[in-house]
Design a protein around this motif. Structure first.
Motif, short mmCIF file in Angstrom:
data_model
loop_
_atom_site.label_atom_id
_atom_site.label_comp_id
_atom_site.label_asym_id
_atom_site.label_seq_id
_atom_site.Cartn_x
_atom_site.Cartn_y
_atom_site.Cartn_z
N PHE A 268 -7.72 6.67 -5.43
CA PHE A 268 -8.99 6.81 -5.54
C PHE A 268 -10.10 6.53 -5.00
CE2 PHE A 268 -6.34 2.99 -8.88
CZ PHE A 268 -6.68 4.14 -10.20
N PRO A 269 -11.24 7.19 -5.27
CA PRO A 269 -11.94 7.54 -4.09
C PRO A 269 -12.53 5.82 -3.68
CG PRO A 269 -12.97 8.02 -6.47
CD PRO A 269 -11.70 7.25 -6.92
N SER A 270 -11.88 4.78 -3.92
CA SER A 270 -12.21 4.08 -3.12
C SER A 270 -10.83 3.39 -1.73
CB SER A 270 -11.79 2.80 -4.22
OG SER A 270 -10.25 2.50 -5.16
N TRP A 287 0.76 -5.75 -2.76
CA TRP A 287 2.10 -5.06 -2.04
C TRP A 287 2.70 -4.49 -3.36
CZ3 TRP A 287 7.29 -6.41 -3.26
CH2 TRP A 287 7.62 -5.39 -2.11
N CYS A 288 2.67 -5.36 -4.26
CA CYS A 288 3.81 -4.92 -5.51
C CYS A 288 2.80 -3.79 -6.11
CB CYS A 288 3.59 -6.36 -6.37
SG CYS A 288 2.10 -6.56 -6.57
N HIS A 289 1.56 -3.23 -6.17
CA HIS A 289 1.24 -2.79 -7.43
C HIS A 289 -0.66 -2.35 -6.82
CE1 HIS A 289 3.19 -2.73 -11.00
NE2 HIS A 289 3.10 -4.08 -11.32
N GLY A 290 -0.78 -0.99 -6.00
CA GLY A 290 -1.57 -0.94 -5.65
C GLY A 290 -1.35 0.05 -4.09
N ALA A 291 -2.49 0.07 -3.35
CA ALA A 291 -2.40 0.91 -1.80
C ALA A 291 -1.82 -0.59 -0.89
CB ALA A 291 -4.28 0.35 -1.28
N PRO A 292 -1.65 -1.78 -1.14
CA PRO A 292 -0.80 -2.05 0.17
C PRO A 292 0.47 -2.43 0.39
CG PRO A 292 -2.82 -4.31 -0.89
CD PRO A 292 -3.07 -2.49 -1.53
N GLY A 293 0.83 -1.61 -1.05
CA GLY A 293 1.97 -1.22 -1.26
C GLY A 293 2.55 0.27 -0.69
N SER A 313 -4.88 9.62 4.15
CA SER A 313 -4.90 8.57 3.12
C SER A 313 -4.70 6.94 3.58
CB SER A 313 -4.11 9.35 2.24
OG SER A 313 -4.65 9.87 1.75
N ALA A 314 -3.82 6.75 4.84
CA ALA A 314 -3.36 5.69 4.73
C ALA A 314 -4.42 4.57 5.92
CB ALA A 314 -2.79 5.15 5.74
N LEU A 315 -5.55 5.29 6.18
CA LEU A 315 -7.09 4.25 6.64
C LEU A 315 -7.97 4.38 5.67
CD1 LEU A 315 -7.30 6.89 9.73
CD2 LEU A 315 -6.42 4.81 10.05
N LYS A 316 -7.76 5.27 4.29
CA LYS A 316 -8.21 4.46 3.52
C LYS A 316 -8.00 3.51 3.26
CE LYS A 316 -9.92 9.65 2.67
NZ LYS A 316 -10.46 10.84 1.56
N CYS A 317 -6.31 3.69 2.82
CA CYS A 317 -5.41 2.06 2.27
C CYS A 317 -6.55 0.92 3.16
CB CYS A 317 -4.93 2.35 2.00
SG CYS A 317 -3.54 3.51 1.09
N GLY A 318 -6.22 1.06 4.30
CA GLY A 318 -6.44 0.17 5.21
C GLY A 318 -7.88 -0.50 4.63
N ASP A 319 -8.24 0.82 4.26
CA ASP A 319 -9.87 -0.04 4.76
C ASP A 319 -10.97 -1.03 3.30
OD1 ASP A 319 -11.25 0.90 6.61
OD2 ASP A 319 -12.14 2.69 5.71
N VAL A 320 -10.07 -0.07 1.74
CA VAL A 320 -10.38 -0.60 0.82
C VAL A 320 -9.21 -2.25 0.73
CG1 VAL A 320 -7.50 -0.13 -0.51
CG2 VAL A 320 -10.36 -0.15 -1.71
#
Length: 411
Positions: A268-270, A287-293, A313-320
């Motif tokens: 997602f853009p987020s 972790w189970c569903h979404g960026a943390p996993g 992409s991982a850095l974007k995960c970190g921000d959200v």
């Protein structure tokens, strides 16, 4: 790229508390978190040790009355044994190893016989028992548990068995690799993990063809094509990317990398990810569903393929996760703040950027105030994946950040 359907307010109001921690300031925060030997600073270490002692006392007082006869790693006695094994590795106290033995005795003796995976099946109790008895110097007893784990291999041919990490073939493969990591490569015959990995790839190809997805591999659980770490393809790929097995090495480029690319395209853009294919609701930061996993798959792909797009992409995960990761569901690993904190630690260990360690420490500070945030109470409040045992595991892992790895996921 998927269109984001929900607003930031939906995150704040429905799923998470507002993150009021100030973000990392290089000028003011740089160099304050670690000692010269790579350990957490003395102030935060003292706070963590005090919190762990308190959480352990509460766990010992309440776990057995709340867990019933659950022997699983996910919510039962095997998870508590794994937590105590972690405490033994961190603190070196023999009493923790004895506690680990105490909690693994029942689940490793009276197996359920329904699943062979590590987190939710018989594979976990057997693998953990093998490691515990080896550390106790009881090599023959340890070998008996390994043999019993290997004897579960025919179960992977059961057509009803899923492939995911929690309940499926990937979970059994993890149990095999757990033994190899802790007790040596020679403890498990090559053909057992090789055939398991080959079957995971074969079935992933088959479903991808049947569903006509543009991913090279696809998997399903309960008739949904999940993307997350627990039940979905990112958790399976995270494991495969860590296993130097012949069937996997042969298909890194034609099956595994294209599948990683497919999942990455759904971001997602987020910075978050859908929970399953076709679900365009952007709300679960677990972790189970979404960026943390999913972040773990991206970082492992970056490590393997050396392509900056995975890191970006991982850095974007970190921000959200930083923005929306203080979850109302609690402090656990599966869908709580401890699990989300591991995302920051994973980023730190790949990038060595202290920003991510700082963020993990701030989430740890939140966990130090366990029970004071009006979070919901999990069904298994003391367990490894839902409750305080997982928080204890994370906090002690944070003491030496470069060694920190999400439990039951990294080999």
């Amino acid at each position: 790229m998927k269109k984001q359907k929900t607003s930031d307010d939906a995150y704040k109001n429905e799923r998470s508390f507002p993150n009021k921690f100030p973000d990392y300031d290089e000028k003011n925060d740089k160099g304050q978190l670690l000692t010269d030997d790579g350990k957490l600073n003395e102030t935060l270490t003292a706070k963590i040790n005090q919190a762990v002692e308190s959480l352990l006392q509460n766990l010992e007082a309440g776990f057995l009355s709340s867990s019933g006869k659950d022997g699983s790693v996910y919510t039962g006695m095997s998870g508590i044994a794994l937590m105590y094994l972690q405490l033994y590795d961190v603190y070196g106290k023999e009493e923790y190893l004895k506690k680990a033995k105490h909690y693994i005795r029942e689940p490793s003796t009276n197996l359920k016989g329904r699943k062979s995976s590590f987190i939710a099946g018989d594979g976990g109790p057997l693998a953990i028992a093998a490691v515990i008895y080896d550390k106790l110097g009881k090599k023959q007893k340890s070998k008996e548990f390994i043999d019993r784990l290997v004897s579960l291999h025919p179960t992977i041919r059961d057509e009803s068995m899923p492939n995911e990490l929690m309940n499926g073939r990937a979970g059994y493969l993890y149990a095999l690799m757990y033994i190899r990591r802790h007790l040596g490569q020679d403890q498990i015959p090559d053909e057992v993990p090789d055939k398991t990995a080959a079957m995971i790839l074969e079935l992933g190809q088959k479903l991808a063809t049947e569903t006509r997805t543009s991913s090279a591999l696809m998997y399903e659980w309960h008739n949904k094509h999940y993307l997350g770490a627990c039940h979905g393809i990112s958790g399976i790929l995270s494991l495969l990317l860590q296993c130097p097995l012949t069937p996997i090495k042969q298909h890194l480029k034609d099956l595994i990398q294209p599948s990683v690319d497919f999942i990455q395209s759904l971001q997602f853009p987020s910075g978050n990810f859908p929970s399953s294919l076709g679900n365009e609701v952007d709300r679960l930061v677990h972790w189970c569903h979404g960026a943390p996993g999913v972040i773990h798959m991206l970082l492992l792909a970056y490590k393997e393929f050396k392509d900056e797009k995975y890191l970006n992409s991982a850095l974007k995960c970190g921000d959200v996760i930083w923005k929306f990761g203080l979850l109302r569901k609690g402090y656990g690993l599966c869908h709580g703040v401890a699990g989300n904190s591991y995302s920051m630690l994973a980023l730190y260990n790949i990038t060595k950027d202290e920003r991510h360690l700082y963020r993990a420490c701030k989430f740890a500070e939140w966990c130090l105030d366990y029970g004071k945030h009006d979070c919901s109470t999990p069904d298994r409040p003391y367990s490894l994946f839902e409750g305080s045992a997982g928080t204890i595991y994370f906090l002690t892992d944070l003491l030496i950040p470069t060694r920190a790895r999400f439990p039951c996921m990294y080999v």
